[in-house]
Design an enzyme around this catalytic site. Structure first.
Site, PDB file in Angstrom:
ATOM      1  N   GLU A   1      -8.285   5.163  10.031  1.00  0.00           N
ATOM      2  CA  GLU A   1      -7.760   4.735   8.492  1.00  0.00           C
ATOM      3  C   GLU A   1      -8.738   3.912   7.627  1.00  0.00           C
ATOM      4  O   GLU A   1      -9.626   3.103   8.222  1.00  0.00           O
ATOM      5  CB  GLU A   1      -6.453   3.865   8.656  1.00  0.00           C
ATOM      6  CG  GLU A   1      -6.304   2.669   9.663  1.00  0.00           C
ATOM      7  CD  GLU A   1      -5.793   1.648   8.847  1.00  0.00           C
ATOM      8  OE1 GLU A   1      -5.972   1.448   7.705  1.00  0.00           O
ATOM      9  OE2 GLU A   1      -5.313   0.709   9.467  1.00  0.00           O
TER      10      GLU A   1
ATOM     11  N   GLU B   1       7.298   0.843   5.476  1.00  0.00           N
ATOM     12  CA  GLU B   1       6.622  -0.158   6.177  1.00  0.00           C
ATOM     13  C   GLU B   1       6.822  -1.423   5.579  1.00  0.00           C
ATOM     14  O   GLU B   1       6.617  -1.626   4.263  1.00  0.00           O
ATOM     15  CB  GLU B   1       5.110   0.208   6.477  1.00  0.00           C
ATOM     16  CG  GLU B   1       4.367  -0.771   7.139  1.00  0.00           C
ATOM     17  CD  GLU B   1       2.774  -0.119   7.116  1.00  0.00           C
ATOM     18  OE1 GLU B   1       2.639   0.731   6.831  1.00  0.00           O
ATOM     19  OE2 GLU B   1       2.065  -1.139   7.612  1.00  0.00           O
TER      20      GLU B   1
ATOM     21  N   HIS C   1       3.863   7.255   3.534  1.00  0.00           N
ATOM     22  CA  HIS C   1       4.874   6.093   3.642  1.00  0.00           C
ATOM     23  C   HIS C   1       4.417   5.311   2.582  1.00  0.00           C
ATOM     24  O   HIS C   1       3.323   5.322   2.211  1.00  0.00           O
ATOM     25  CB  HIS C   1       4.642   5.392   5.091  1.00  0.00           C
ATOM     26  CG  HIS C   1       3.550   4.734   5.512  1.00  0.00           C
ATOM     27  ND1 HIS C   1       2.558   5.452   5.976  1.00  0.00           N
ATOM     28  CD2 HIS C   1       2.985   3.518   4.897  1.00  0.00           C
ATOM     29  CE1 HIS C   1       1.387   4.693   6.250  1.00  0.00           C
ATOM     30  NE2 HIS C   1       1.669   3.394   5.769  1.00  0.00           N
TER      31      HIS C   1
ATOM     32  N   GLN D   1      -4.014   3.568   1.486  1.00  0.00           N
ATOM     33  CA  GLN D   1      -4.330   3.545   2.932  1.00  0.00           C
ATOM     34  C   GLN D   1      -4.317   4.858   3.093  1.00  0.00           C
ATOM     35  O   GLN D   1      -3.498   5.466   3.063  1.00  0.00           O
ATOM     36  CB  GLN D   1      -3.151   2.979   3.568  1.00  0.00           C
ATOM     37  CG  GLN D   1      -3.455   2.937   5.056  1.00  0.00           C
ATOM     38  CD  GLN D   1      -2.385   2.411   5.954  1.00  0.00           C
ATOM     39  OE1 GLN D   1      -1.151   2.698   5.782  1.00  0.00           O
ATOM     40  NE2 GLN D   1      -2.942   1.752   7.056  1.00  0.00           N
TER      41      GLN D   1
ATOM     42  N   HIS E   1       0.638  -1.263  -0.002  1.00  0.00           N
ATOM     43  CA  HIS E   1      -0.057   0.026  -0.007  1.00  0.00           C
ATOM     44  C   HIS E   1       0.690   1.367   0.052  1.00  0.00           C
ATOM     45  O   HIS E   1       1.955   1.328   0.345  1.00  0.00           O
ATOM     46  CB  HIS E   1      -1.012   0.015   1.267  1.00  0.00           C
ATOM     47  CG  HIS E   1      -0.229   0.074   2.539  1.00  0.00           C
ATOM     48  ND1 HIS E   1       0.145  -1.103   3.423  1.00  0.00           N
ATOM     49  CD2 HIS E   1       0.093   1.199   3.184  1.00  0.00           C
ATOM     50  CE1 HIS E   1       0.649  -0.602   4.495  1.00  0.00           C
ATOM     51  NE2 HIS E   1       0.776   0.727   4.498  1.00  0.00           N
TER      52      HIS E   1
HETATM   53  N1  CMX Z   1       8.449  10.349   5.460  1.00  0.00           N
HETATM   54  C1  CMX Z   1       9.641  11.002   5.487  1.00  0.00           C
HETATM   55  N2  CMX Z   1      10.384  11.686   6.457  1.00  0.00           N
HETATM   56  C2  CMX Z   1       9.599  11.901   7.642  1.00  0.00           C
HETATM   57  C3  CMX Z   1       8.323  11.295   7.939  1.00  0.00           C
HETATM   58  C4  CMX Z   1       7.697  10.686   6.734  1.00  0.00           C
HETATM   59  N3  CMX Z   1       6.377  10.032   6.811  1.00  0.00           N
HETATM   60  N4  CMX Z   1       7.869  11.759   8.903  1.00  0.00           N
HETATM   61  C5  CMX Z   1       8.866  12.277   9.613  1.00  0.00           C
HETATM   62  N5  CMX Z   1       9.811  12.141   8.838  1.00  0.00           N
HETATM   63  C6  CMX Z   1      11.240  13.184   9.068  1.00  0.00           C
HETATM   64  C7  CMX Z   1      10.967  14.567   9.309  1.00  0.00           C
HETATM   65  O1  CMX Z   1      10.902  15.280   8.285  1.00  0.00           O
HETATM   66  C8  CMX Z   1      12.413  14.858  10.217  1.00  0.00           C
HETATM   67  O2  CMX Z   1      13.467  14.991   9.409  1.00  0.00           O
HETATM   68  P1  CMX Z   1      14.385  16.193   9.931  1.00  0.00           P
HETATM   69  O3  CMX Z   1      14.991  15.961  11.131  1.00  0.00           O
HETATM   70  O4  CMX Z   1      15.216  16.494   8.712  1.00  0.00           O
HETATM   71  O5  CMX Z   1      13.281  17.550  10.142  1.00  0.00           O
HETATM   72  C9  CMX Z   1      12.413  13.422  11.103  1.00  0.00           C
HETATM   73  O6  CMX Z   1      11.953  12.413  10.148  1.00  0.00           O
HETATM   74  C10 CMX Z   1      12.018  13.452  12.272  1.00  0.00           C
HETATM   75  O7  CMX Z   1      10.602  13.674  12.280  1.00  0.00           O
HETATM   76  P2  CMX Z   1       9.826  14.356  13.397  1.00  0.00           P
HETATM   77  O8  CMX Z   1       8.724  15.125  12.691  1.00  0.00           O
HETATM   78  O9  CMX Z   1      10.519  14.950  14.512  1.00  0.00           O
HETATM   79  O10 CMX Z   1       8.990  13.276  13.972  1.00  0.00           O
HETATM   80  P3  CMX Z   1       9.297  11.920  14.926  1.00  0.00           P
HETATM   81  O11 CMX Z   1      10.918  11.641  14.841  1.00  0.00           O
HETATM   82  O12 CMX Z   1       8.561  12.204  16.198  1.00  0.00           O
HETATM   83  O13 CMX Z   1       8.603  10.921  14.145  1.00  0.00           O
HETATM   84  C11 CMX Z   1       8.839   9.067  12.751  1.00  0.00           C
HETATM   85  C12 CMX Z   1       8.864  10.528  12.790  1.00  0.00           C
HETATM   86  C13 CMX Z   1       9.007   8.588  11.096  1.00  0.00           C
HETATM   87  C14 CMX Z   1       9.644   8.367  13.595  1.00  0.00           C
HETATM   88  C15 CMX Z   1       7.367   8.640  13.004  1.00  0.00           C
HETATM   89  O14 CMX Z   1       6.380   9.191  12.166  1.00  0.00           O
HETATM   90  C16 CMX Z   1       7.265   7.067  13.187  1.00  0.00           C
HETATM   91  O15 CMX Z   1       7.375   6.554  14.128  1.00  0.00           O
HETATM   92  N6  CMX Z   1       6.221   6.738  12.138  1.00  0.00           N
HETATM   93  C17 CMX Z   1       5.973   5.032  12.213  1.00  0.00           C
HETATM   94  C18 CMX Z   1       4.596   4.815  12.443  1.00  0.00           C
HETATM   95  C19 CMX Z   1       3.514   5.525  11.872  1.00  0.00           C
HETATM   96  O16 CMX Z   1       3.801   6.245  10.818  1.00  0.00           O
HETATM   97  N7  CMX Z   1       2.282   5.175  11.813  1.00  0.00           N
HETATM   98  C20 CMX Z   1       1.188   5.618  11.215  1.00  0.00           C
HETATM   99  C21 CMX Z   1       0.781   4.605  10.056  1.00  0.00           C
HETATM  100  C22 CMX Z   1       0.137   3.543  10.546  1.00  0.00           C
HETATM  101  C23 CMX Z   1      -0.011   2.209   9.337  1.00  0.00           C
HETATM  102  O17 CMX Z   1       0.446   2.494   8.169  1.00  0.00           O
HETATM  103  O18 CMX Z   1      -0.674   1.363   9.697  1.00  0.00           O
HETATM  104 CO    CO Z   2       0.791   1.678   6.378  1.00  0.00          CO
END
Ligand code: CMX
Ligand code: CO
Length: 140
Positions: free
Chosen positions: A43, A133, A83, A59, A7
């Site tokens: 979602e 993912e 993502h 998604q 997805h």
């Molecule tokens: N794609 C690419 N880069 C991303 C991003 C994304 N979706 N989200 C955050 N980032 C980047 C930010 O731009 C930032 O970069 P800089 O340091 O250069 O500014 C860095 O990652 C840190 O971002 P943040 O805003 O401080 O956010 P966090 O570190 O708190 O969290 C992340 C970032 C990826 C660790 C967190 O979003 C995460 O754990 N994601 C996984 C879980 C998730 O997304 N769940 C929802 C979907 C569920 C599903 O699919 O079922």
């Molecule tokens: Co997902």
């Protein structure tokens, strides 16, 4: 290791509005609607296609609160692609193999994803800026 694109995750402010957009614009059909408290999202999965290795979906993700992964993303970047989820046969094995290459994992072990799947995220910083993912589809 990757079987297919499972997805594409898209962040939005209003899930119902976005579902209607994908239904009317692309003729997609919602196959699942869920709230995942652990991931902080409301979602929907919309079916796109079937492949021998499994189906693929869009998604749509609406944050449950501003202080969630998708909530923070929306505040920083606005609506858009959040993502990509790849299908794998065995998510635990895939995590182990990927970690051994020095890639930073967000999830050390799988969590619960849509439609009973086991999912785990890799850190975007180690995947060229792409939040990635891994998805092991539930067996029926
Ligand atoms: N794609 C690419 N880069 C991303 C991003 C994304 N979706 N989200 C955050 N980032 C980047 C930010 O731009 C930032 O970069 P800089 O340091 O250069 O500014 C860095 O990652 C840190 O971002 P943040 O805003 O401080 O956010 P966090 O570190 O708190 O969290 C992340 C970032 C990826 C660790 C967190 O979003 C995460 O754990 N994601 C996984 C879980 C998730 O997304 N769940 C929802 C979907 C569920 C599903 O699919 O079922
Ligand atoms: Co997902």
């Amino acid at each position: 290791m990757l079987l297919r694109i499972d997805h594409v995750g898209i962040a939005c402010h209003n899930l119902e509005e976005k579902i209607e957009f994908y239904e009317t614009t692309f003729g997609l059909t919602v196959v699942s609607r869920e709230v995942n408290e652990e991931q902080g999202v409301r979602e929907a999965m919309l079916h796109v296609a079937d492949a021998p290795s499994g189906a693929s979906y869009v998604q749509l993700l609406e944050p449950l609160h501003p202080d969630t992964a998708v909530g923070k993303f929306l505040a920083k970047r606005g609506e858009g692609m959040h993502h990509i989820g790849y299908g794998v046969a065995d998510v635990t094995q895939a995590l182990q193999d990927i970690a051994a290459k020095g890639i930073k994992l967000i999830d050390e072990r799988p969590r619960h994803g849509s439609m009973g799947a086991s999912i785990a995220f890799l850190h975007p910083k180690d995947v060229g800026g792409v939040l990635t993912e891994l998805v092991e589809t539930a067996r029926h």
